[in-house]
Design a protein around this motif. Structure first.
Motif, PDB file in Angstrom:
ATOM      1  N   PRO A 154       4.259  15.715  -0.904  1.00  0.00           N
ATOM      2  CA  PRO A 154       4.242  15.119   0.442  1.00  0.00           C
ATOM      3  C   PRO A 154       3.719  13.688   0.458  1.00  0.00           C
ATOM      4  CG  PRO A 154       3.459  17.368   0.544  1.00  0.00           C
ATOM      5  CD  PRO A 154       3.608  17.044  -0.916  1.00  0.00           C
ATOM      6  N   MET A 155       2.799  13.351  -0.460  1.00  0.00           N
ATOM      7  CA  MET A 155       2.320  11.962  -0.545  1.00  0.00           C
ATOM      8  C   MET A 155       3.421  11.047  -1.046  1.00  0.00           C
ATOM      9  SD  MET A 155      -1.593  12.029  -1.921  1.00  0.00           S
ATOM     10  CE  MET A 155      -1.264  13.092  -3.316  1.00  0.00           C
ATOM     11  N   VAL A 156       4.205  11.527  -2.020  1.00  0.00           N
ATOM     12  CA  VAL A 156       5.310  10.718  -2.538  1.00  0.00           C
ATOM     13  C   VAL A 156       6.315  10.431  -1.427  1.00  0.00           C
ATOM     14  CG1 VAL A 156       7.167  10.595  -4.220  1.00  0.00           C
ATOM     15  CG2 VAL A 156       5.022  11.730  -4.835  1.00  0.00           C
ATOM     16  N   VAL A 157       6.714  11.486  -0.730  1.00  0.00           N
ATOM     17  CA  VAL A 157       7.705  11.336   0.343  1.00  0.00           C
ATOM     18  C   VAL A 157       7.129  10.507   1.488  1.00  0.00           C
ATOM     19  CG1 VAL A 157       9.115  12.575   2.026  1.00  0.00           C
ATOM     20  CG2 VAL A 157       8.810  13.505  -0.278  1.00  0.00           C
ATOM     21  N   GLY A 158       5.881  10.801   1.864  1.00  0.00           N
ATOM     22  CA  GLY A 158       5.256  10.054   2.953  1.00  0.00           C
ATOM     23  C   GLY A 158       5.125   8.581   2.637  1.00  0.00           C
ATOM     24  N   VAL A 189       0.837  -1.203   0.000  1.00  0.00           N
ATOM     25  CA  VAL A 189       0.000   0.000   0.000  1.00  0.00           C
ATOM     26  C   VAL A 189       0.872   1.254   0.000  1.00  0.00           C
ATOM     27  CG1 VAL A 189      -1.621   1.362   1.379  1.00  0.00           C
ATOM     28  CG2 VAL A 189      -2.005  -1.087   1.064  1.00  0.00           C
ATOM     29  N   SER A 190       1.929   1.253   0.808  1.00  0.00           N
ATOM     30  CA  SER A 190       2.813   2.418   0.880  1.00  0.00           C
ATOM     31  C   SER A 190       3.485   2.688  -0.463  1.00  0.00           C
ATOM     32  CB  SER A 190       3.877   2.198   1.960  1.00  0.00           C
ATOM     33  OG  SER A 190       3.283   1.977   3.219  1.00  0.00           O
ATOM     34  N   LEU A 191       3.981   1.634  -1.092  1.00  0.00           N
ATOM     35  CA  LEU A 191       4.612   1.800  -2.403  1.00  0.00           C
ATOM     36  C   LEU A 191       3.587   2.246  -3.444  1.00  0.00           C
ATOM     37  CD1 LEU A 191       6.958  -1.340  -2.395  1.00  0.00           C
ATOM     38  CD2 LEU A 191       7.629   1.070  -2.143  1.00  0.00           C
ATOM     39  N   ALA A 192       2.371   1.704  -3.364  1.00  0.00           N
ATOM     40  CA  ALA A 192       1.320   2.106  -4.299  1.00  0.00           C
ATOM     41  C   ALA A 192       0.970   3.576  -4.117  1.00  0.00           C
ATOM     42  CB  ALA A 192       0.076   1.243  -4.099  1.00  0.00           C
ATOM     43  N   LEU A 193       0.925   4.032  -2.863  1.00  0.00           N
ATOM     44  CA  LEU A 193       0.644   5.446  -2.608  1.00  0.00           C
ATOM     45  C   LEU A 193       1.717   6.328  -3.241  1.00  0.00           C
ATOM     46  CD1 LEU A 193      -0.888   7.736  -1.146  1.00  0.00           C
ATOM     47  CD2 LEU A 193       0.563   7.300   0.846  1.00  0.00           C
ATOM     48  N   ALA A 194       2.983   5.964  -3.037  1.00  0.00           N
ATOM     49  CA  ALA A 194       4.071   6.765  -3.616  1.00  0.00           C
ATOM     50  C   ALA A 194       4.030   6.735  -5.144  1.00  0.00           C
ATOM     51  CB  ALA A 194       5.416   6.238  -3.108  1.00  0.00           C
ATOM     52  N   ALA A 195       3.788   5.549  -5.716  1.00  0.00           N
ATOM     53  CA  ALA A 195       3.761   5.427  -7.179  1.00  0.00           C
ATOM     54  C   ALA A 195       2.579   6.185  -7.775  1.00  0.00           C
ATOM     55  CB  ALA A 195       3.694   3.954  -7.569  1.00  0.00           C
ATOM     56  N   CYS A 196       1.401   6.041  -7.175  1.00  0.00           N
ATOM     57  CA  CYS A 196       0.221   6.750  -7.679  1.00  0.00           C
ATOM     58  C   CYS A 196       0.398   8.263  -7.537  1.00  0.00           C
ATOM     59  CB  CYS A 196      -1.032   6.291  -6.934  1.00  0.00           C
ATOM     60  SG  CYS A 196      -1.521   4.587  -7.280  1.00  0.00           S
ATOM     61  N   ALA A 197       1.040   8.688  -6.449  1.00  0.00           N
ATOM     62  CA  ALA A 197       1.282  10.119  -6.264  1.00  0.00           C
ATOM     63  C   ALA A 197       2.260  10.647  -7.312  1.00  0.00           C
ATOM     64  CB  ALA A 197       1.810  10.376  -4.853  1.00  0.00           C
ATOM     65  N   LEU A 198       3.272   9.848  -7.648  1.00  0.00           N
ATOM     66  CA  LEU A 198       4.193  10.259  -8.712  1.00  0.00           C
ATOM     67  C   LEU A 198       3.465  10.392 -10.042  1.00  0.00           C
ATOM     68  CD1 LEU A 198       7.469   8.223  -8.025  1.00  0.00           C
ATOM     69  CD2 LEU A 198       7.236  10.715  -8.119  1.00  0.00           C
TER      70      LEU A 198
END
Length: 625
Positions: free
Chosen positions: A146-150, A114-123
């Motif tokens: 901030p979503m990418v970094v978070g 989920v964390s990686l998906a959040l960063a990828a989707c934010a990118l």
């Protein structure tokens, strides 16, 4: 048990370089705390500018919302590192240890995904918004990065925890997850006509994740990601877009501000003094500590708005006192949880703010509407404590070195926070967010100048703790928005409205209210407070208005019903928090809390069927015509 790994558990358990992980955590906490401090200064400056010049600072709103997103995702990452995100672990704790270890590893793998998906989707979202600017001219990507970094920081912290698991457990967990995904994919390819719908996968993914002990925010994200993957026609960037839009609102800044206010009162000694004064005022009588618990929850809920902060502040004082006096701590924890339900409608409760935001209801009106129902429930709980304690011996009053004069003076100064909150609303001088900012300033100034218990180090730690707790709450709000979006585009609101109308056919508003109460009690237990309100509040309120039920009245009924589910065994996440604070097991509180839940349920039915209990005060204050 509550999903907690304890502070600094990352570095202790990880095989990743501990110094790197610890340094990253310190950096993330510092940035989140600085963003919260900057937000506080921006909002306070905007209010003062408006008061002096009669005009608003045009840039303040956008900068404040950008900083809020930083607090949400970096604070949420810090909460991951400290194990502060909560979930239901009944199944995981009940299985044999070997299977539990595999489930633990599987849960961490899912959280990592989920964390990686959040960063990828934010990118991906950032790429689509690369040339866009806000109305004031700020780059839109300042709200996205901030979503990418978070997300990336969450992934690092989770990977560090995962590296502390046995390799065999991780391998079995990975095989099990791959097998589950493979079965669903094969089913969709080989039997497309009989394959589960995206909505079914959303519900299945959420249920499996939540039931296996994965924290609520990540479980919600699993459901939303499963829906988007199964649908296939939606850009993955939408996941990040919805997560961002779910918290990109000036109103939600009230959440970290009121959390900060409550924790500041705890750090600077206000909370201990207030509770001691209440203890002396009640005196040595049967049920005295129980009455103190209820009254303390009334006061603290009128300051912090966060049930986690309130339960911790009150429970860490009253439950140990019950133990020292020979009283049953199980009953004390049960009463603590019941008092938290009662306090759900005491302003500035965070759930009142969230419901007002998502359902477009006056937050000031909700604040006014919640006061009399809370007082009714508090009176019922106090009466219950008096009756239930008729055969117990009175607990002795413990006294500190503080004189009564000192306690009266310090408590009067402490209650100035409540004067600021209610005076600000009554005068209309400021919004909920702006009032929260001034409440923070007042609590900090009093702690430094009056009580002299707030050192620079303590102040820095206060902002770190507040940013972490607020980040955890806001991350849940962001994840809830992704679910709400998925349900909306699948026409679930219309289907639910039709179903509620059909169930209420022939019975009208009364049956609709009873069905709503039952639904929110169940959903409050399964979803936790904020997600239940974010998902069901906007769906049910239009239906309620169709039955002639006032929005303020119906909103208060929903919040109390949600609170009953949140603190009811066996699933209520709030009850886990109370048990963790009081140091008793969930099983030991089931019987004691039953009598208090029954009292509150009777009060809820009375509140639901007598609208004047909620509407009289907001009507007299001009919120209802």
């Amino acid at each position: 048990m509550l999903v907690e790994t304890g502070p600094a558990a990352v570095a202790a358990r990880a095989s990743l370089p501990a110094a790197i992980v610890a340094s990253l955590l310190r950096a993330v906490q510092a940035l989140a705390a600085l963003a919260l401090l900057a937000d506080l200064l921006v909002v306070a400056a905007a209010v003062l500018w408006r008061f002096v010049h009669g005009d608003s600072l045009e840039w303040a709103d956008e900068v404040a919302r950008m900083l809020l997103i930083v607090v949400a995702f970096l604070g949420g990452a810090a909460a991951v590192a400290h194990g502060r995100h909560v979930g239901i672990r009944i199944v995981r704790d009940a299985v044999p240890p070997a299977l539990g270890a595999v489930m633990e590893a599987a849960g961490l793998l899912v959280e990592l995904g989920v964390s990686l998906a959040l960063a990828a989707c934010a990118l991906s979202y950032a790429a689509t918004a690369a040339t866009q600017v806000t109305p004031f001219g700020l780059p839109q990507n300042l709200f996205i990065y901030p979503m990418v970094v978070g997300g990336a920081c969450m992934a690092v912290f989770i990977a560090a925890r995962l590296s502390g698991c046995r390799g065999r457990d991780v391998g079995l967990a990975a095989l099990a997850l791959a097998g589950l995904v493979g079965i669903v994919a094969a089913w969709s390819i080989l039997l497309p006509d009989a394959a589960p719908s995206p909505l079914a996968l959303l519900l299945l993914g959420f249920a499996l994740a939540l039931g296996s002990g994965i924290p609520i925010a990540f479980s919600l994200s699993v459901g939303a990601l499963a829906f988007l993957a199964a649908d296939g026609g939606i850009d993955p960037a939408v996941f990040a877009q919805q997560a961002s839009s779910g918290i990109d609102n000036f109103v939600l800044l009230a959440i970290p501000f009121f959390v900060l206010t409550g924790l500041a009162m705890e750090v600077n000694g206000m909370s201990v003094r207030l509770i001691e004064l209440l203890r002396r005022a009640i005196g040595e009588r049967r049920g005295g500590l129980g009455i103190v618990t209820i009254l303390a929850m009334v006061l603290f809920s009128g300051i912090s708005g966060s049930k986690l902060a309130d339960v911790t502040a009150v429970g860490t004082v009253t439950v140990p006192a019950m133990r020292r006096s020979g009283q049953d701590p199980r009953d004390g924890v049960a009463l603590l949880a019941a008092s938290a339900i009662m306090a759900e409608t005491i302003p500035p409760c965070i759930n009142l703010i969230i419901l007002g935001y998502v359902a477009n209801i006056s937050i000031g009106g909700l604040f006014a509407a919640g006061i009399l129902p809370a007082l009714l429930m508090a009176a019922a709980l106090i009466a219950g404590v008096v009756v239930f304690s008729a055969r117990s011996r009175p607990a002795p009053v413990e006294r500190s070195h503080h004189s009564l004069r000192h306690l009266l003076w310090s408590s009067a100064v402490s209650l100035g926070v409540i004067v600021i909150i209610f005076g600000g609303y009554r005068s209309g001088f400021a919004t909920a967010t702006e009032i929260g900012a001034f409440a923070v300033v007042y609590a900090i100034v009093v702690g430094i100048l009056c009580f002299r218990e707030l050192s620079l180090r303590a102040l820095a730690d206060l902002f770190v703790r507040s940013a972490t707790l607020a980040g955890m709450i806001l991350f849940v709000v962001a994840a809830s928005q992704t679910i709400a979006f998925s349900l909306t585009i699948n026409q679930v609101p219309h289907a639910l409205a039709d179903a509620m109308i059909a169930l209420s056919h022939g019975g009208g508003a009364w049956i609709f209210l009873l069905v709503s109460i039952a639904l929110l009690v169940v959903m409050g237990a399964a979803l936790e407070g904020a997600p239940a309100l974010i998902i069901f509040g906007p769906l049910l309120l239009p239906v309620a208005q169709g039955f002639g039920i006032a929005p303020l009245h119906y909103g208060i009924v929903l919040i109390i019903a949600m609170g009953l589910g949140l603190f009811a065994p066996p699933l209520g996440l709030g009850l886990y928090t109370a048990c963790a604070v009081g140091g008793v097991s969930l099983e030991e509180t089931v019987r004691p809390i039953g009598k208090y839940l029954l009292l509150l349920l009777v009060c809820l039915v009375l509140i639901a069927f007598v609208p004047e209990i909620t509407l009289w005060l907001p009507r007299s204050m001009g919120f209802v015509k």
